[in-house]
Design a protein around this motif. Structure first.
Motif, PDB file in Angstrom:
ATOM      1  N   LEU A 102     -33.110 -58.988  11.959  1.00  0.00           N
ATOM      2  CA  LEU A 102     -33.499 -59.390  13.314  1.00  0.00           C
ATOM      3  C   LEU A 102     -32.221 -59.279  14.220  1.00  0.00           C
ATOM      4  O   LEU A 102     -31.244 -60.112  13.639  1.00  0.00           O
ATOM      5  N   VAL A 103     -32.483 -58.704  15.436  1.00  0.00           N
ATOM      6  CA  VAL A 103     -31.158 -58.920  16.203  1.00  0.00           C
ATOM      7  C   VAL A 103     -31.916 -59.420  17.610  1.00  0.00           C
ATOM      8  O   VAL A 103     -32.734 -58.460  18.064  1.00  0.00           O
ATOM      9  N   ASN A 104     -31.705 -60.725  18.196  1.00  0.00           N
ATOM     10  CA  ASN A 104     -32.297 -60.936  19.358  1.00  0.00           C
ATOM     11  C   ASN A 104     -34.082 -60.914  19.294  1.00  0.00           C
ATOM     12  O   ASN A 104     -34.654 -60.490  20.081  1.00  0.00           O
ATOM     13  N   GLY A 105     -34.284 -61.224  18.209  1.00  0.00           N
ATOM     14  CA  GLY A 105     -35.898 -61.323  17.835  1.00  0.00           C
ATOM     15  C   GLY A 105     -36.707 -60.104  17.692  1.00  0.00           C
ATOM     16  O   GLY A 105     -37.846 -60.083  17.456  1.00  0.00           O
ATOM     17  N   VAL A 106     -35.815 -58.997  17.452  1.00  0.00           N
ATOM     18  CA  VAL A 106     -36.619 -57.641  17.243  1.00  0.00           C
ATOM     19  C   VAL A 106     -35.676 -57.159  16.062  1.00  0.00           C
ATOM     20  O   VAL A 106     -34.566 -57.494  15.595  1.00  0.00           O
ATOM     21  N   LEU A 107     -36.344 -55.873  15.383  1.00  0.00           N
ATOM     22  CA  LEU A 107     -35.707 -55.199  14.111  1.00  0.00           C
ATOM     23  C   LEU A 107     -34.262 -54.872  14.699  1.00  0.00           C
ATOM     24  O   LEU A 107     -33.908 -54.092  15.585  1.00  0.00           O
ATOM     25  N   ASN A 108     -33.480 -54.938  13.677  1.00  0.00           N
ATOM     26  CA  ASN A 108     -32.039 -54.620  13.884  1.00  0.00           C
ATOM     27  C   ASN A 108     -31.887 -53.164  14.168  1.00  0.00           C
ATOM     28  O   ASN A 108     -32.283 -52.230  13.193  1.00  0.00           O
ATOM     29  N   PRO A 109     -31.719 -52.473  15.308  1.00  0.00           N
ATOM     30  CA  PRO A 109     -31.548 -51.228  15.539  1.00  0.00           C
ATOM     31  C   PRO A 109     -30.709 -50.247  14.503  1.00  0.00           C
ATOM     32  O   PRO A 109     -30.881 -49.146  14.393  1.00  0.00           O
ATOM     33  N   SER A 110     -29.747 -51.100  14.046  1.00  0.00           N
ATOM     34  CA  SER A 110     -28.720 -50.277  13.231  1.00  0.00           C
ATOM     35  C   SER A 110     -29.158 -50.141  12.117  1.00  0.00           C
ATOM     36  O   SER A 110     -28.188 -49.179  11.368  1.00  0.00           O
ATOM     37  N   HIS A 111     -30.167 -50.689  11.718  1.00  0.00           N
ATOM     38  CA  HIS A 111     -30.625 -50.356  10.205  1.00  0.00           C
ATOM     39  C   HIS A 111     -32.079 -49.809  10.119  1.00  0.00           C
ATOM     40  O   HIS A 111     -32.767 -50.157   9.280  1.00  0.00           O
ATOM     41  N   MET A 112     -32.509 -49.406  11.366  1.00  0.00           N
ATOM     42  CA  MET A 112     -33.699 -48.601  11.223  1.00  0.00           C
ATOM     43  C   MET A 112     -33.930 -47.581  10.066  1.00  0.00           C
ATOM     44  O   MET A 112     -35.046 -47.443   9.588  1.00  0.00           O
ATOM     45  N   ASN A 113     -33.004 -47.042   9.834  1.00  0.00           N
ATOM     46  CA  ASN A 113     -33.190 -46.002   8.591  1.00  0.00           C
ATOM     47  C   ASN A 113     -33.460 -46.636   7.573  1.00  0.00           C
ATOM     48  O   ASN A 113     -34.097 -46.181   6.690  1.00  0.00           O
ATOM     49  N   ASP A 114     -32.938 -47.802   7.102  1.00  0.00           N
ATOM     50  CA  ASP A 114     -33.073 -48.751   6.039  1.00  0.00           C
ATOM     51  C   ASP A 114     -34.380 -49.001   5.940  1.00  0.00           C
ATOM     52  O   ASP A 114     -35.044 -49.101   4.940  1.00  0.00           O
ATOM     53  N   PHE A 115     -34.862 -49.557   7.090  1.00  0.00           N
ATOM     54  CA  PHE A 115     -36.303 -50.190   7.294  1.00  0.00           C
ATOM     55  C   PHE A 115     -37.142 -48.984   6.808  1.00  0.00           C
ATOM     56  O   PHE A 115     -38.180 -49.100   5.995  1.00  0.00           O
ATOM     57  N   GLU A 116     -36.990 -47.727   7.250  1.00  0.00           N
ATOM     58  CA  GLU A 116     -37.993 -46.753   7.252  1.00  0.00           C
ATOM     59  C   GLU A 116     -38.010 -46.384   5.744  1.00  0.00           C
ATOM     60  O   GLU A 116     -39.049 -46.050   5.101  1.00  0.00           O
ATOM     61  N   HIS A 117     -36.743 -46.262   4.986  1.00  0.00           N
ATOM     62  CA  HIS A 117     -36.590 -45.878   3.609  1.00  0.00           C
ATOM     63  C   HIS A 117     -37.283 -46.793   2.588  1.00  0.00           C
ATOM     64  O   HIS A 117     -37.981 -46.627   1.794  1.00  0.00           O
ATOM     65  N   SER A 118     -37.090 -48.194   3.170  1.00  0.00           N
ATOM     66  CA  SER A 118     -37.813 -49.046   2.012  1.00  0.00           C
ATOM     67  C   SER A 118     -39.236 -48.834   2.522  1.00  0.00           C
ATOM     68  O   SER A 118     -40.089 -49.170   1.297  1.00  0.00           O
ATOM     69  N   GLY A 119     -40.020 -48.490   3.594  1.00  0.00           N
ATOM     70  CA  GLY A 119     -41.454 -48.293   3.812  1.00  0.00           C
ATOM     71  C   GLY A 119     -42.053 -47.021   2.739  1.00  0.00           C
ATOM     72  O   GLY A 119     -42.893 -47.224   2.002  1.00  0.00           O
ATOM     73  N   MET A 120     -40.998 -46.259   2.955  1.00  0.00           N
ATOM     74  CA  MET A 120     -41.344 -44.959   1.728  1.00  0.00           C
ATOM     75  C   MET A 120     -41.329 -45.432   0.414  1.00  0.00           C
ATOM     76  O   MET A 120     -42.285 -44.934  -0.244  1.00  0.00           O
ATOM     77  N   LEU A 121     -40.542 -45.951   0.201  1.00  0.00           N
ATOM     78  CA  LEU A 121     -40.292 -46.506  -1.219  1.00  0.00           C
ATOM     79  C   LEU A 121     -41.252 -47.589  -1.679  1.00  0.00           C
ATOM     80  O   LEU A 121     -41.675 -47.658  -2.942  1.00  0.00           O
ATOM     81  N   LEU A 122     -41.689 -48.530  -0.657  1.00  0.00           N
ATOM     82  CA  LEU A 122     -42.925 -49.337  -1.036  1.00  0.00           C
ATOM     83  C   LEU A 122     -44.152 -48.427  -1.452  1.00  0.00           C
ATOM     84  O   LEU A 122     -45.024 -48.865  -2.302  1.00  0.00           O
ATOM     85  N   MET A 123     -44.342 -47.102  -0.657  1.00  0.00           N
ATOM     86  CA  MET A 123     -45.734 -46.610  -0.945  1.00  0.00           C
ATOM     87  C   MET A 123     -45.575 -46.046  -2.517  1.00  0.00           C
ATOM     88  O   MET A 123     -46.630 -46.177  -3.323  1.00  0.00           O
ATOM     89  N   PHE A 124     -44.343 -45.519  -2.990  1.00  0.00           N
ATOM     90  CA  PHE A 124     -44.175 -45.290  -4.311  1.00  0.00           C
ATOM     91  C   PHE A 124     -44.522 -46.347  -5.500  1.00  0.00           C
ATOM     92  O   PHE A 124     -45.031 -46.273  -6.473  1.00  0.00           O
ATOM     93  N   PHE A 125     -43.947 -47.533  -4.755  1.00  0.00           N
ATOM     94  CA  PHE A 125     -44.021 -48.788  -5.665  1.00  0.00           C
ATOM     95  C   PHE A 125     -45.545 -48.969  -5.844  1.00  0.00           C
ATOM     96  O   PHE A 125     -46.025 -49.590  -7.072  1.00  0.00           O
ATOM     97  N   ILE A 126     -46.222 -49.003  -4.593  1.00  0.00           N
ATOM     98  CA  ILE A 126     -47.629 -49.505  -4.828  1.00  0.00           C
ATOM     99  C   ILE A 126     -48.309 -48.306  -5.517  1.00  0.00           C
ATOM    100  O   ILE A 126     -49.063 -48.857  -6.463  1.00  0.00           O
ATOM    101  N   PHE A 127     -47.967 -47.143  -5.565  1.00  0.00           N
ATOM    102  CA  PHE A 127     -48.712 -46.078  -6.429  1.00  0.00           C
ATOM    103  C   PHE A 127     -48.585 -46.369  -7.922  1.00  0.00           C
ATOM    104  O   PHE A 127     -49.514 -46.416  -8.604  1.00  0.00           O
ATOM    105  N   GLY A 128     -47.242 -46.792  -8.123  1.00  0.00           N
ATOM    106  CA  GLY A 128     -47.006 -47.009  -9.776  1.00  0.00           C
ATOM    107  C   GLY A 128     -47.798 -48.388  -9.997  1.00  0.00           C
ATOM    108  O   GLY A 128     -48.135 -48.254 -11.156  1.00  0.00           O
ATOM    109  N   LEU A 129     -47.720 -49.101  -9.123  1.00  0.00           N
ATOM    110  CA  LEU A 129     -48.297 -50.537  -9.593  1.00  0.00           C
ATOM    111  C   LEU A 129     -49.990 -50.396  -9.795  1.00  0.00           C
ATOM    112  O   LEU A 129     -50.577 -50.990 -10.718  1.00  0.00           O
TER     113      LEU A 129
END
Length: 278
Positions: free
Chosen positions: A80-107
């Motif tokens: 977080l930066v100033n109470g919002v998601l860090n705009p410098s790492h939005m790509n990382d957050f998006e990639h994490s969401g995608m990987l979370l979907m595959f993690f959920i599938f495997g689980l």
């Protein structure tokens, strides 16, 4: 902006799973073609069943490790930066969401196969993994609106391969006894993994096209001609990968048929030959 490791890590996961899917679908088909069923994952035979769920564990552990790298290491825990998601790492957050979907599938697949709490049919698992591919498709599709030039073109081709993964998994749920669909799914996943590797070596490695360069985390070409030449090179690279995978699949089919082929396989080909002659 991506990185070499950021493409190689998921590429390795997709490549391993894709190759195993292709091999397993070939073995299952030649072993019993009349009772063939689409499988979203394939157990490892032998070893007294100790490695039966290895593919699912690879998906779960691989997706989890990559997700931790994207979410924890790449962001340096600065969410977080100033109470919002860090705009410098939005790509990382998006990639994490995608990987979370595959993690959920495997689980979910592990729970479905190893427990009685979630007895899902194979078609449902196909749709779950297709939703994970859909999340990946949307991520890279909208990513591509930010990627410009040569980098954007490589990601555009990646989006096409991901779309093929989405299509093949959905069709697999609709046609649960189709060997071509199941094989196509494995080939699409394999190509996606290979294209991650190709992108890593081309854009962030030693295979950068002449006239283009990686400078200050940006890929730029000296002229429009250099960019077009790079895009044509990308087309050729994809063609070579597709051709190589298809040749390998055909060769593997011949090897598997000679080693594991069921007696019904020859009779099926004979019947198909008679039908074609008529």
């Amino acid at each position: 902006m991506g990185s070499f490791k950021g493409h190689v890590l998921p590429g390795t996961l997709f490549l391993v799973v894709g190759l195993w899917h292709v091999w397993s679908s070939l073995v299952r088909y030649v072993s019993n073609p009349k009772k063939y069923k689409v499988q979203v994952w394939n157990p490892v035979p032998g070893f007294d069943g100790r490695l039966k769920y290895l593919e699912l564990y690879i998906i779960v552990i691989g997706a989890f490790i990559d997700m931790c790298i994207e979410l924890l290491y790449s962001t340096h825990l600065k969410f977080l930066v100033n109470g919002v998601l860090n705009p410098s790492h939005m790509n990382d957050f998006e990639h994490s969401g995608m990987l979370l979907m595959f993690f959920i599938f495997g689980l979910v697949a592990l729970l479905s196969q190893k427990t009685r709490f979630l007895p899902l049919p194979e078609g449902a698992l196909c749709l779950i993994v297709s939703s994970a591919f859909c999340a990946e498709y949307l991520l890279f599709y909208f990513h591509s609106t930010n990627h410009k030039g040569l980098e954007g073109y490589y990601h555009f081709l990646l989006v096409l391969l991901i779309g093929l993964c989405v299509l093949s998994t959905v069709v697999g749920a609709l046609f649960p006894s189709s060997f071509p669909v199941d094989l196509c799914c494995g080939i699409a996943i394999t190509l996606q993994g290979l294209w991650f590797y190709q992108t890593a070596f081309t854009l962030y490695g030693p295979m950068m096209p002449e006239g283009c360069q990686l400078k200050e985390n940006q890929i730029s070409c000296h002229s429009k001609d250099s960019e077009v030449r790079g895009e044509l090179l990308a087309n050729f690279q994809l063609f070579v990968l597709v051709l190589g995978v298809l040749v390998a699949a055909v060769g593997s089919f011949g090897f598997v048929a000679s080693r594991y082929g069921h007696s019904e396989l020859g009779s099926l080909h004979a019947v198909h030959g008679e039908i074609n002659q008529e």
